[in-house]
Every structure is written in C-alpha cells, then in structure tokens.
Design an enzyme around this catalytic site. Structure first.
Site, PDB file in Angstrom:
ATOM      1  N   LYS A  27       1.083  -0.828  -0.085  1.00 52.02           N
ATOM      2  CA  LYS A  27       0.015   0.092  -0.279  1.00 52.02           C
ATOM      3  C   LYS A  27       0.500   1.146  -0.216  1.00 52.02           C
ATOM      4  CE  LYS A  27      -3.474   0.261   3.094  1.00 52.02           C
ATOM      5  NZ  LYS A  27      -4.676   0.468   2.169  1.00 52.02           N
ATOM      6  N   ARG A  97      -3.575   3.125   8.865  1.00 43.58           N
ATOM      7  CA  ARG A  97      -3.618   1.127   7.463  1.00 43.58           C
ATOM      8  C   ARG A  97      -2.467   0.452   7.664  1.00 43.58           C
ATOM      9  NH1 ARG A  97      -8.000   2.784   4.314  1.00 43.58           N
ATOM     10  NH2 ARG A  97      -8.606   4.744   4.552  1.00 43.58           N
ATOM     11  N   GLY A 106      -7.808  -7.642   4.908  1.00 42.72           N
ATOM     12  CA  GLY A 106      -8.866  -7.594   6.518  1.00 42.72           C
ATOM     13  C   GLY A 106      -8.481  -8.484   7.249  1.00 42.72           C
ATOM     14  N   MET A 108      -5.651  -7.898   9.227  1.00 44.61           N
ATOM     15  CA  MET A 108      -5.117  -6.664   9.864  1.00 44.61           C
ATOM     16  C   MET A 108      -6.090  -5.232  10.211  1.00 44.61           C
ATOM     17  SD  MET A 108      -0.979  -6.443   8.956  1.00 44.61           S
ATOM     18  CE  MET A 108      -1.221  -6.520   7.711  1.00 44.61           C
ATOM     19  N   ARG A 347      -3.172  -1.743  -6.536  1.00 44.84           N
ATOM     20  CA  ARG A 347      -1.881  -3.198  -6.013  1.00 44.84           C
ATOM     21  C   ARG A 347      -2.606  -3.669  -7.799  1.00 44.84           C
ATOM     22  NH1 ARG A 347      -5.596  -5.008  -1.391  1.00 44.84           N
ATOM     23  NH2 ARG A 347      -7.437  -5.542  -1.901  1.00 44.84           N
ATOM     24  N   HIS A 468     -15.429  -9.130   1.003  1.00 42.55           N
ATOM     25  CA  HIS A 468     -14.166 -10.601   1.759  1.00 42.55           C
ATOM     26  C   HIS A 468     -14.490 -11.578   1.003  1.00 42.55           C
ATOM     27  CE1 HIS A 468     -12.884 -13.234   4.454  1.00 42.55           C
ATOM     28  NE2 HIS A 468     -11.581 -12.310   4.575  1.00 42.55           N
ATOM     29  N   SER A 790      14.501 -41.828 -12.121  1.00 40.74           N
ATOM     30  CA  SER A 790      13.517 -41.181 -11.819  1.00 40.74           C
ATOM     31  C   SER A 790      13.268 -41.128 -10.596  1.00 40.74           C
ATOM     32  CB  SER A 790      12.107 -42.097 -12.129  1.00 40.74           C
ATOM     33  OG  SER A 790      11.183 -41.600 -12.435  1.00 40.74           O
ATOM     34  N   CYS A 857       8.956 -38.507 -10.758  1.00 42.30           N
ATOM     35  CA  CYS A 857       7.781 -39.552 -10.512  1.00 42.30           C
ATOM     36  C   CYS A 857       6.524 -39.481  -9.131  1.00 42.30           C
ATOM     37  CB  CYS A 857       7.728 -41.017 -11.692  1.00 42.30           C
ATOM     38  SG  CYS A 857       8.245 -42.053 -10.550  1.00 42.30           S
ATOM     39  N   TYR A 877      12.921 -34.186 -16.355  1.00 40.20           N
ATOM     40  CA  TYR A 877      11.259 -34.104 -17.119  1.00 40.20           C
ATOM     41  C   TYR A 877      10.591 -34.183 -15.876  1.00 40.20           C
ATOM     42  CZ  TYR A 877      11.472 -39.598 -16.677  1.00 40.20           C
ATOM     43  OH  TYR A 877      11.762 -40.398 -16.079  1.00 40.20           O
TER      44      TYR A 877
END
Lengths: 899, 899
Positions: A27, A97, A106, A108, A347, A468, A790, A857, A877
């Site tokens: 903020k 704030r 919401g 804090m 934001r 909210h 693997s 895997c 992979y």
C-alpha cells in the site's frame, strides 16, 4: 536496519516509490508511486516494515529517532493538505492503515478519523459546515479506536459488541430504527456513553491528544501483524512471518460528506472472467469500509457515469494511466469528496484462473506486455490453471434443476455440496468427509478463512464483487456467488429461505460461479470447455475462447521450458487424456493397477507354495499384462513409456476380512485356514519398509521375468505392425546396486529371448526409481547399471523424514500451525531435506554418467514449486497426473524464465 | 595380472615368501617361507591366485605361458627331490592342494598321489620295496581322483559313495573286515573295478598320463573355490569372492610307509586355553587326511617323544623356530617318512577367545611381541572377548548333574540345549526358537557348517583337538567337546546311548567346553570368571588368571584408543555393570522402559481427553521418573548420562487384545469401548514412521516438561547431597530444527524453574538423536541448537534403507546369500549407504559447530567393524550394551592403531 524510518508522500512527490514494497508494504509503495505519476493521493507518510519488526523484537519499543521523523513528516503532510493535525480551527484528520509486502485482505487493523477530539471536532464542524457529519465521524472514531486500539471487543462469540450494544440501547430509547435517524444530540449522547464504557472497562479516559491517538493506532497496526488470523493466513500462503507490516498514516478524505461524495473499489478489468471492462462498485455518501464489509450492497461502477459524470471520467482516465503504468490489472480504492476524486490505493488485482489467462493473453495482444511477462508466476500461478480444467454444470442437468436465485458471479466454476452456515462446521465436515460443503453466509469475515478453505464453494446474501467473500474466493480458486439478496439466512435455526423454499443445514445445494445461479440439490456436472475441446471433443477449438487462450498460453510456455513433462498413467484412456494435455511420455505406469484387474490370478500367484505353481499362475497373468501394455504403447504413439515393475507388498492383493478370505478360499478351492494363514504370514509391522519393490522381484525373479516378457511381446508385436515403441523399464525401491543388476539381468535375458522368438528388436532402457535415501547416497554406484533415474519423491519423503503418509495426520497440522515445518512436505518437496538428498542423487548419478536422464514421478511432479526445484537441480523431466500436465508445463516455463 | 604365474619352493630356496599370501595363498606363501628359514619342506610350486581368477573369468582357459612355467617348475622340483614325475624307475608323486589368502578348512579340494599309473606304480614298488603300500596308494589315488576330479560322487544324501560301495562289496566277497586285511591282489582287483566304474559312469578311461592327471587336479582345485560350501563360508566371514585360491603342487612324502612313518598336526600352544604347551596329535602309519577327518582318534603329541624320540626332538626345535619367526602361535602339519620329518604346512593358529587373550598377554611378557601387536585384530578379534564374559556352569549344579561321559575340551564355555543330530534340523530349530541346540554328531564335515553356526554347542564322538569340529568351533567361538568315544550315536533312530542311558533328539544335554564333560539335562550356569570378579565380586582378581590377563589387555587398549565408550542402560544395576566393564558414561537411557514399570499411570496419561487430565496423570508419573533418574545418576558417579525423552508410539503402552483392554477398562474405571476406540485411533499403518519420537513431545509439551522436571529435580537433589551429576538430554527423531528448538525451549524453561526452586544449578547439555536421513542432510541447521549429536543407527538404517527390522526377515537371508548386500546392515553399519549419511551428518554438524560432540547409540555401537568406522569418521564416542563395552574398548584401540 536503515536510518530512515518514515517515508513521506503527497502532492506530486514522494520519498519512496512502487518498487519499495519490502520496506513500505504494498500500500505504502503504491501510494508513493501514484503521487510520482501525478494521481491525486491524500498526503501522508509510511512507517516502514523494519520499524514493525524492531517493535516486535524489542519489547514494543521504537527506534529512538522515530518520533522526530514522524513529526517532520506530519508537518509536510499538513503543508500539502492545507490543514493542521490537532488544530482547533482547521484540523487535519488521518487514518492509520496496515500494509504488508503482499495484500492480506482484512487480516490486519485500520483506524480512521484519528485526530478528532472535543476541540478539533469544533474545527471540523466549522471547516465542513456539517455538524451531523462531524459528530457521526467522531462517534465512528471513538467506536473504532475503542475496538481496535483499546481492545474493547466482545469476549465470546455469543456476546454482542459493547459499542453496538450501547448504540442499540440508544436507538431503542429514542425509538428509531436506522443510525441515520439519530440526531446530533443523540450522537453526542452516544459519544458520552462510549467514553464512559471505555472508562469503566479499561479504567482510563479515552485519549484526547491527537498524537497519542496516532501512536496508539500505529502500535495496534504493528501488533495486528501477529494476530491469529494473520498468522494462519501467512501460513496458508507460505508468507514468512519475518516480513512485518508497514503503518500508513494518510490524510482523511470523506466519502460521507453528502450526496456529492462517495467511495468505491474497482478492478481495471473483470477479475472473475478476465473481460476487458471496468469492473467495480461504489456507495454514495459512505466511508470506504462500508463497501468491503459487504453489509450494504453497492451499485455497479457503470452507474457512476450517470450519477457523477465528471468523477467517472476522472476515474476512467486513472484506469488507463494505471494499467499502462503498472502493465497489469489494478485493484483500486477511491473516494470522491464533494466531487473531487482521491485515490486511496492501487495494487495488482487478484484474479481467477480464467481471468489470469485472459488478462495475460489479451495484454500480449494489446502490446502491453511480452510473452515472457505473460507467463510469469505473478500473473498466473500455475495451480490456477486447474480452474480451467474443473468440471462445469451440465447444461442439460441445469435446465432441469430448480434455480432458486441468482447472485453475483464472483468465482467461476461449478460446486455442489451440503449447506453449512458456520466456518467451523464446514471445516469439521470436510475434515471428516474430505469435501462436499457449500459455506452459506450473510457475509464472510476474516474469521471464516479456514471454513472457506475447506468448502468447495461460497455463497453469500450480501456484498458485491469486491466483498471479502469474493476477494478471498478468487484468491483461493473457490467457486463463489455473492450478494444473492433473495436468501434469507437464519443462523439460529440454521436455515436459508429463498422464495418460499427453506433449506436446512446439511441439505444439498449447487452454485454456478460463472452465472451466479443458485440451485437446489446436486446438479450433474460435465467437463470444462478446455476438457471438452481436448478430451471429449464435444466442442471445437473455435467454439471456445477460453480454450483458445489456454492453448496460446501453453504454446508460449512450451517454447521456453526446458523440462519435459510426462504423465503418470496406466490405462490407455488416461494416457490419451494426458497426451491431449501435452504429456510427452509416461513417466510412471504402475503395473499393480493392472494386477488388481486380474486379482484371481494374482492371488493364485501369491498363494503358490512352489516355484512351479508360481510359474503356472504367472503364465496366466502374462496375456493380460501383454494386452495392457499393448494398449498403452499404442496410445502413446512412440513417446517413451516408463513401466515400473511390481511394487506393493503382496498382502495388498489378499483380502484381510474373514468374509473376503472365505470367498477367495472357495474361489480357489483351498481351505479358509490356508488363506488366513498366508495373509497372516504376509502381515508386516511396517509394510512401507517391508517386502516390496524390487525385493519381490529379487526373491521371486519369475515375476520380473513375466512382466518383462509381457512388455517385450507387446512392444515387438507393435513394431511388427509398424508402430514405434519406446519402453523404459523402471525397477522400484532399489537401495543397492546388486538389486538393480539382478533385475536388469533378468530383463535383458527375457528381452533377448523375445527378440529371437519374434525376429525383431526393440530399443529399450532399464532404469530405477530413486526413492530411498540410500539410493541417493549410493547413486554413483547405481548409475553404473541404471540408464535413467526417476525420483520417487513420495517414498523418498516418507523414508527421508521418517514420516508415513498414512499416519502423519496425527501431528502434521500441529506442525504446520506451529511453524515446525514450512509446509506439508507431501505437497511441496521439502527443499532443505528431501531436496538435499535429490541434489546428492543427481550429482552422484551424473558423476558416473554425465548425461544420465533423470526425472521425477512422485506426486510432487505436478506441484509448481516442486517443478521449479526440479528445474533448478537439473532434472530432465517431471511426471504427474494427466490433469496436472498443463500446470507442470506452465511451471516449467516459469522456472526456465526464472519467474 | 603379473607375468609370473608359478612360484617354485624347495631345498633352502623359494621364488616367493611368507608375505605373498594374496598371490600364493596362505599355504603356498608359508611353504616358501619355511624353505627360506631352512625347515624341511617337500619341494614343489604354487600356481597363483591370479591364475584361478583368470581361469574363472575366461571360460576355463589358462594364461598361454602357464604350461611352460609349470613344466620348468616341475623340473626344479624333480632335481631337489631326486626323482622324476612320470618316471617308470624312480617316480616323483605330487599332491595338488588348494590354498586361499585365508584358511578355509575343508572347504576346497585336494588330490594326493598324482603321477601314479600302471608304469610309475612299478617304479614306486621298486624304489620303496613295499608292494602293498604302492598298491594301496594307487587304490587311494584312483578313488580320490575319481571323486574330486572326475566327479564320481553320490548323487543324493542317501546314496553311498560309488567307490566305497565297490570297496565294501569286495570286502564282503573276501570276507574281511578292515581295509588293511585286503591283500595286494585284492587291491589290484579294486583298482580294476574302480577304473571300470569310471569308464561306465563317465564314458572315458581313467587318465594314465601324469601331466594330464595334474592338470585335472589343478582345474578341480580352482573350481572348488566356487563350490557352494566355500561360497557360504566366505559369506559368513565376509571374505570377498574375488580373492581366488592358489593351487600348490607338492612332492608327496608318506606317513603310511610303516611304523617308522606317521603324520600329525599340532599347535605350538594350546589353542583352546592358551596355555604354553605343545599341543597336537598324530597317527602312526597314516596319511595326513586321516588325522583331520576325525575318523581314527589319534594319539597326543606328547606320546611321540616315547615312540620316535628323534623325530619328536626335531619337531620341538621346529616349534621354537616357527614361533620366533612368525611371532605368533602356529598351526602345523607334518609327516614323518621313515624317520625323517617333513613340514607340510604352517599357519597362524585359530584360537578361542581365552587362548587369544592368553597368547597375546604371554607373548608380550615373553618379549616376543609389543603391546600394540598384542592388541591387533588379527590376534584378538574383539567379538572373541565375548567368550570370556559368557556364563560357565555353576559348580554346585554340576556336582549334582549326571555326568554321562568325558571328551576332549575343544571349545571353552558352557552350553545346554536340545540334542539335534543333523545340521539342517539344528538350523531349522534355531530359526524357529532363536537358540538352544547342541549339535551331536559322530564327526562333522564342511556340509554341517550352517548347523554348527546355529547351534550353541557341538559334541562329537570321534576326532581330536584338530578335527574339523574342533577347528570350526574354535573359530566360531562355539562351545565344543570332541572325541567323546563313549557316545554311541544312531542316526537312524535319532538317539545317542552313553553307558546305558539313551537320549533322543530333542532331549536336553549340557556340555562343558572347559573340561570336556557331557551332562544329562540342562545344568544351571553362573557368571564367567571375569564377570565374577567385576560384577558379582564372588572372586578376587588374584584368584583368576583369566581376569588378570583380560584386565591387562583392557588397560593396554584404553591407553591407545581415542573413542570414548559409553553404555546403553536405564537401570542402576545395568549402569553399575557397565561401569565395571569400563563404560565412561551412559550414551542412551531409554525412558520408556521406566514407563513400562508404571504402566497404569502411563495409560491414564495416554487416555486423557483434556490437557488438564493429562497434566494430572503426568504429575503421578513424575515421582517415579525422578526416583529412576536419581538412582541412575548416583550409580554413574558423575559420568555423563544421556537421557532420551519419550520415543515409542503411545499405542505400545496400551493392550491390543480384548481381554487386556477389559482389564485396563476395569482398572481405570472407563468403558471397554472407550479403551478399544482409543487403541484403534492410535493404530498406525507404519508405526515406525508415525507419531513417535519428538513428535510426541512437540504435540504434547507437558510430557517433555514432566521428564525434564524429573531429571532436574533428581540432579539438583544429588548435587545438594554432594554428588556430581552430568545430565545430557537427548531429543529423539528430530528431522527439522524447529522440533529441537521447541523441545529445547521447554527443557530450558523447566531447568530454570527447578534451579530456582532448589536454589542450586546443574550443568547440562541438550542434544539430539540423528536417526533420520533428513537429520543428516540438515545437520548444519540442527547443530545450531544441538549441543551434541548421537547417531541412532537402528532407525537410520531402517529409514535410510527403507527396511524395517521387524519385517526384513522375509528377504534378508536371500539378500545375504545372493550377495545383494555384503552383510546384515543391522549388525554392521552399511558403510556405503548409512555410513555415507553419517559422514554427511558429521561434516555438516561440525561445519556449524566445529567441536560438536558426536556419538552413536544404535546397536552398531558394540559391533567391532562399526566401531572402527565410527573412529574413522571422527566420532567422539560409541555406546553399547554393558556386555559389549569391553569389545568396543578393544575395537576402538584397534581402530586407533589402524589394525
């Protein structure tokens, strides 16, 4: 810790900027940034997160220079705003704030209207000419300050807020219904009674000194960083407790100064669908908290154009400036005070998976961002792709369903479940049944977080798309419908009534997060658009915008990622699904699933008392296995198929109850006693650490030989039919090189026999699972035989941590809630521990064979953070379940981009 | 592979020497060495172990130069012996004997009298003038060659040896009873029939060419390296299969040339008791195999002085030369041919633990060796000390027991058990019951090895102190009585009759390996002399020579070792025992053993449904724990005492059967259902990986707090009473630093409270078990909090290998028998795997705290090889059970000496 603790912003200048989120919080940094790009921001200053941490660590003391810095910044603020904090004539009021590095909606505390007292109140009346507004502000301030700073809160869930109680009493005495019906006198009386309550309950006077008020608010904001719900929230999202929050002191502007004033929140684009429309809501003559709290249902932003055309046009211009500047969708708060627009916050907007994909693709096409930026994890957390793959309601079923009401579509998707009215009930139900709850509330509040997390969907009667409930649901990827005003919810009777229909707690309900519809009962679902295009082929690509954007994104991801993505599958249909989702091979085919399909023969093999009898039973299993492999190889069209030889302990195939044993005995023509005895003899104290994995094949080589024969017979047949086949045979649970050698020898011998019989050869590899700590430590030895590794991170986690996945439930929640472990190690790889073992395995394996192919895997192969770890340690992979394949592809791209 | 494959020895020269055991085998190297020091050795040559390995690896081919080298060596041999191989006039005969790096008695093959055929036979008759001897030698040769080289063996256990059958038939035809009653004609007939049997069964003639005979024998010897019993033997002693055997071609000398000839075996000192007396036996007019085979019971060596005074005096002089040269007790084979002494073999003598200690101490005192040499593992394998600590028969009980017979005391100790006549029955019984068998045989052979290993004691009717039974028992440390001629053993009826008493299979019998006595039934035992001196104090040090020598050796060991030795104990009496054995502290006190003593209160704690109820139950446990710790601390006289906090899963304390649950329910005044439900809820699929270790203390901190309070209250009390106390609190099963931090915080808080209450402070440490792979990998983090580490190698082996100690029985035997694992990882640390994890743990732990104290408290702490590994990786101490403490002290000394 740096020397500067306070950062001023206001006018068109600022000490900080938008990049300084770590120090100023999101903020504070963005307020500074908005000043710098010339947007109208009420002046003020930010006390840094470092001060919060200092305050926490030093027994609630502040750094010694802080007071002087704050006072200097307050002077600058007064200068810009043309008013004076604590002045009896022209008083400046401020808010305090919280603001952490990331948004924690919401969680804090906030205090508004700081600086009001008996003396400044008069100045406020004079400067605004609005006595009622001034007294109402004062009344609100005393109430809020009493609650947040002085901690006059209800002490139990059933107790009423002490200030609300006083308010209700007075309304009762005056015989009025609405707050707004109270006269100035009444408000004065109210303040008197509020202050009396403070005196009585706290044993001290309500503070009159504005600076004392301000410091009290700052302390409350800092303390709120460590309140329980904030801690729970951080734990859930994996944010470190060390970040701390900043405290922002901002000049007050008022949206409640009359009908030329208002307040609102908006997204520069639709955060639910991703559509490029200005999306938000506002309330005339209200303070900001009223919109977010969800108590009054606000108006849609489009209506502002009619009500305040000038302010609306300013806002549209701000919308454009912000998107262009931040190059992402913004979530803004604004206030209009007597026709003038003030920006209170901006934001990056939280978004659904649908919106995330659409924002990203649209912005690339608009030329606003590059493809690489579009792929970043900040814009599209890979898990959010899941929403595009989840089922939607079957239109056919929906047509027949009874639609009870329609609310605001705040979180897309389809959800059905039992109605629960309280968060803890929702949580308890899900703990017991695993899933299946729709949380139905008038509105939600931060206390409901855990219940929302547990629920499949959230339905509220009040609040809009920025409430909210909506914000949190979107962040969690929950299906959500808000502001469904036809619902009459009675918490006492635990019922909800809609147009004459009354549903109780535990009744089934369905909510459509695309349309906002609420339906009675469980409505059947069908595949998502993406799945319809890719899998069921009931939709053509050109019929689905969602699919097209998804496909584009995946294409971009594939062009940058280095990790290959395979799938865990053991049926041809699963394999085909995974191929449609972009899998480039099978990383794990569990052959035991096939055996469960031929349980009778399997049991015969297990119950065999001689090796001859075992061979006969295995010969019966051979054709089934061959057929299974044939189907799988064919489906995979030449892509590599990794087949793991038999892994689970044998007793898993035998029935453990007397009834089941009797059936098997009858079926197999042996005595019940014999079955019971065999089951008993196979019982193990710790089956996870018992006679399983390659140990089975080492002791009973005929099992491995049969599986190898099935693989090679199927592969040869396909090759003779003109197909390409790439089998990779994977030996599980290897700890010692000779285990792998013994199994590899059998596989090779069988291969040669089959090649001779079939007069054709097939290329194949033999490798091993690395799923025991010893395998990592001895990887240099094992790599002498293995053609690939693997990582089986499920078992590696179980053994490496000494933690059974079946049993860790008794303590893991305590562990995560008390920060003993950073997160559930079965969901995301434990980087320091299991990850350390993996690194050793990779290094040692490649020390012996520098180009050794290495994959993973375990379940972690579909977890984005784990995928990134796999990229970092150089795996070739990952392999995951079919529906996780797109997620892994995106995560792999983000890993390659370092984002 | 070197170029030279054949090493000649003979006269006073030799190509090799005694140090070349790896290449020439023990026998070959020592034959060369004896030549070099001037002892009379029949000339010959050794074909190296490298040739054996080449032969095995290259499909039974020899290196191409070998034939020429062998022929040259044969020429040298002929020259020294003054006879010619294959010569019709003055033929040289040779033997072919195996000989590996270490002695493997009876495991491999030997062929004697090679070179005999129809032509050389005549020469032998001429040169010896003894036709019967020559024909008997030929008969023996054909029989032995047919068996070993041509493989004419019985094909089943019940079948009679084909040659023996022919021999018996002929004796029957001639109506004679003894072999020696057969005439020269009969022997000629026998050879004819033997050769016919070869022709019929093998389809080829018996080889006449001496060189062909010799090569056949060499091939048989090389092949015998890989026969089954040799493989089993190597596996048991951990000798690598890669060593190979040499083949020794030695000129034949004959102990069976009449009454001026003989053969014998001897030890330069008594290998059972260690006494410094010449110890051996011989047979007049016999070949060497007759002594070892145990079929004829030979005479004691002392009698040779009367029968052949000159040969005896030569032998006594050889005895002195050998001990002085080899600086150790020698085990020799000799032959006297017509009055002349020939040495056939010398090697370090196998010995009992008693003898090993006595040899070592005596030789130091004689000035023959140094103390460091006396301590070497080659002289005293640490495990052998065990024999000095094992119980002996209680003289009181023995006096009352019925002594059936007396044999030769071949392996000291006391053993009672069920009579078994067959090795496989003995093995099966022990597999089922764990122990308790006396193997009773006419004589033993290499086939009986596994049964001997399983038995507690071995009793034979035939054979002397150098028989197979005696040799192998001494090596295994088994109690053994041989040559007990009063026993009449009937294998068919499975009975043994002694002086009219008949015992059956399964009856109890007791044997005293110190005295050779055989007693009916189970005779009560009492502690060994060492234990009587140290623990029961029923004997004064000066009354026991065994104790004095043991004590001296231990003193020497302590003066060189670097590792400290602690014990695992949780009772004051155990602690006192261990102190007497030299323990320098407690490395592991398992507090759960204490809880089992107060099971009622423990169950109350577990069944508590609220934390208040749990606190009440814990308060009841507190005084018991305090008392336990008080006793333990006091017994340990200021030495460090490592106390592990509660470790096992809670359900171990609850009854699992309905009856037990009913009792608990009644006892505790709650319903049976509740007990059953709680037991069920605590059930785990893999308890080893479940809710145990520090996880209990993390979730229920009150348990840890109670334990800490008991420790500190006891410690403070003792300190106030003037004692020294050194508690070390050890947190088990730590994987994550925060676990240890959370537990350490509780311990410290309690400590401070108790110190304030008692007005006294006690120094203490807080450390952790390192028993999970993650703890090794994250040891650098854990060491930030830990003041010491102690490796829990039991659990580390279970988790690191994914192998449950309770379940691995189903495959571990297959694994060890097929060389999948080098040895049982729960007995000796798996160096490459678990050892690798330990190394990482040590390095990372000391990276954080460079002087971190690190020990081991798993069962491996008492295993000599594991102790040496712990020394090598830099641990500070090992901890083991009290009776293993002396063994660990010696092993630690050997590690420090690098021996």
């Amino acid at each position: 810790m740096s020397n500067k603790h306070v950062y001023f912003f206001g006018g068109k200048s600022a000490d900080g900027n938008g990049k300084m989120k770590d120090l100023l919080g999101g903020k504070g940094a963005n307020l500074a940034e908005m000043c710098l790009i010339g947007l109208p921001v009420p002046a003020g200053f930010t006390i840094t997160t470092e001060v919060c941490n200092y305050y926490t660590a030093n027994n609630k003391q502040y750094p010694k220079d802080l007071r002087a810095e704050v006072e200097a910044a307050m002077r600058q603020t007064e200068q810009v705003m043309g008013a004076k904090f604590g002045d009896a004539k022209n008083p400046l009021l401020v808010s305090c704030r919280s603001g952490a590095r990331v948004s924690m909606p919401g969680m804090m505390d906030t205090v508004l209207n700081i600086g009001l007292n008996e003396s400044t109140l008069k100045g406020l009346i004079e400067s605004t000419g609005n006595e009622r507004f001034a007294w109402d502000s004062y009344r609100r301030f005393v109430q809020m300050y009493g609650d947040v700073v002085l901690d006059l809160k209800p002490t139990s869930k059933t107790e009423i807020d002490p200030f609300e109680k006083i308010l209700e009493e007075l309304k009762h005495e005056r015989n009025v219904h609405l707050d707004t019906d109270l006269s100035v006198k009444d408000l004065q009386e109210l303040v008197k009674r509020f202050k009396k309550a403070v005196r009585e309950k706290k044993g001290k006077e309500f503070p009159e000194d504005p600076m004392e008020q301000m410091w009290g608010a700052v302390a409350a904001v800092f303390a709120s960083w460590n309140n329980e719900r904030a801690i729970v929230y951080r734990r859930q999202y994996g944010y470190p407790h060390e970040w701390g929050t900043a405290a922002n002191i901002c000049s007050m502007v008022f949206g409640n100064m009359g009908d030329d004033s208002g307040t609102g929140v908006a997204f520069t684009r639709d955060p639910a669908t991703g559509e490029n429309v200005f999306y938000g809501e506002y309330l005339i003559n209200a303070q900001g908290e009223d919109v977010v709290a969800g108590i009054r249902t606000p108006k849609k932003i489009a209506e502002l154009e009619k009500e305040m055309p000038e302010a609306f046009s300013q806002l549209m211009s701000v919308r454009q400036i912000l998107e262009k500047h931040y190059r992402d969708v913004q979530d803004i708060e604004f206030t209009i005070q007597k026709g003038k627009l003030w920006m209170l916050q901006t934001r990056n907007g939280k978004r659904t998976g649908f919106a995330a994909v659409r924002f990203a693709v649209d912005m690339v096409e608009e030329g606003l961002i590059t493809r690489d930026e579009a792929l970043s994890a900040g814009r599209i957390p890979p898990d959010d792709l899941n929403q595009l793959l989840q089922p939607i309601f079957d239109p056919e079923a929906k047509r027949k369903a009874s639609v009870l009401a329609k609310g605001i579509n705040a979180g897309p998707g389809a959800a059905s479940g039992k109605i629960m009215f309280f968060a803890d009930d929702a949580e308890a139900y899900v703990n017991k049944h695993g899933k299946g709850v729709i949380l139905v509330r008038r509105e939600t509040s931060p206390e409901d977080i855990r219940g929302m997390q547990a629920a499949d969907g959230i339905l509220t009667a009040f609040g809009g798309a920025s409430s909210h409930a909506a914000l949190v649901s979107r962040q969690m990827g929950k299906v959500c419908v808000v502001g469904c005003q036809d619902l009459v919810i009675n918490y006492d009777t635990r019922t909800v009534t809609v147009k004459g229909v009354t549903l109780k707690e535990g009744d089934d309900i369905s909510i459509d997060g695309f349309t906002g519809e609420v339906m009675q009962g469980k409505v059947a679902t069908k595949p998502s658009e993406v799945v319809q295009v890719l899998i069921s082929k009931t939709l053509k690509p050109e019929q689905s915008r969602v699919y097209q954007q998804f496909a584009k994104l995946m294409e971009w991801a594939d062009s940058v990622r280095q990790l290959r993505v395979r799938t865990n599958a053991d049926q041809p249909d699963q394999a085909e699904q995974a191929m449609a989702f972009g899998a480039e091979g099978i990383g794990l085919c569990r052959t035991e699933h096939m055996f469960f399909g031929h349980i009778r023969e399997m049991r015969e093999m297990i119950l065999a008392e001689t090796s001859e009898a075992r061979l006969i039973a295995l010969a019966k299993l051979l054709p089934f296995q061959r057929e299974d492999f044939y189907g799988l190889f064919k489906a995979m069209k030449g892509y590599p198929v990794t087949i793991r030889t038999l892994d689970p302990p044998l007793h898993e195939f035998l029935p453990h109850d007397p009834k089941g044993q009797a059936e098997v005995a009858k079926d197999m023509g042996v005595s019940v006693e014999k079955i019971a005895e065999r089951v008993k003899s196979l019982h193990e104290f710790n089956p996870m650490l018992g006679f399983r994995g390659c140990r089975l094949g080492v002791v009973f080589p005929a099992i491995t030989a049969m599986q190898a024969r099935a693989i090679f017979e199927a592969a040869c047949q396909l090759k003779l039919e003109g197909h390409t086949v790439t089998p990779e045979i994977m030996i599980p649970l290897v700890a010692f090189l000779p285990e792998l050698q013994a199994q590899a020898r059998i596989v090779r011998e069988v291969a040669e026999k089959v090649f001779t019989e079939k007069q054709v050869r097939v290329d194949y590899l033999i490798g091993t699972m690395i799923e025991l700590p010893r395998a990592c430590i001895a990887a240099d030895q094992i790599a002498r035989e293995a053609q690939f590794f693997s990582f089986g991170t499920n078992d590696l986690t179980q053994t490496g941590l000494g933690m059974s996945r079946d049993d860790y439930g008794s303590f893991i929640r305590h562990y995560t809630e008390h920060d003993i472990v950073p997160r559930d190690p079965f969901q995301t790889i434990d980087f320091d521990g299991i990850g350390g073992l993996m690194k050793i395995g990779v290094e040692k394996g490649r020390h012996t064979k520098h180009d050794l192919k290495i994959g993973i895997c375990g379940e972690h192969g579909g977890d984005p953070d784990s995928v990134k770890f796999c990229h970092a340690i150089g795996l070739n992979y990952v392999s995951c379940s079919p529906f996780r394949v797109p997620i892994a592809r995106l995560a792999a791209a983000q890993a390659a981009l370092g984002k």
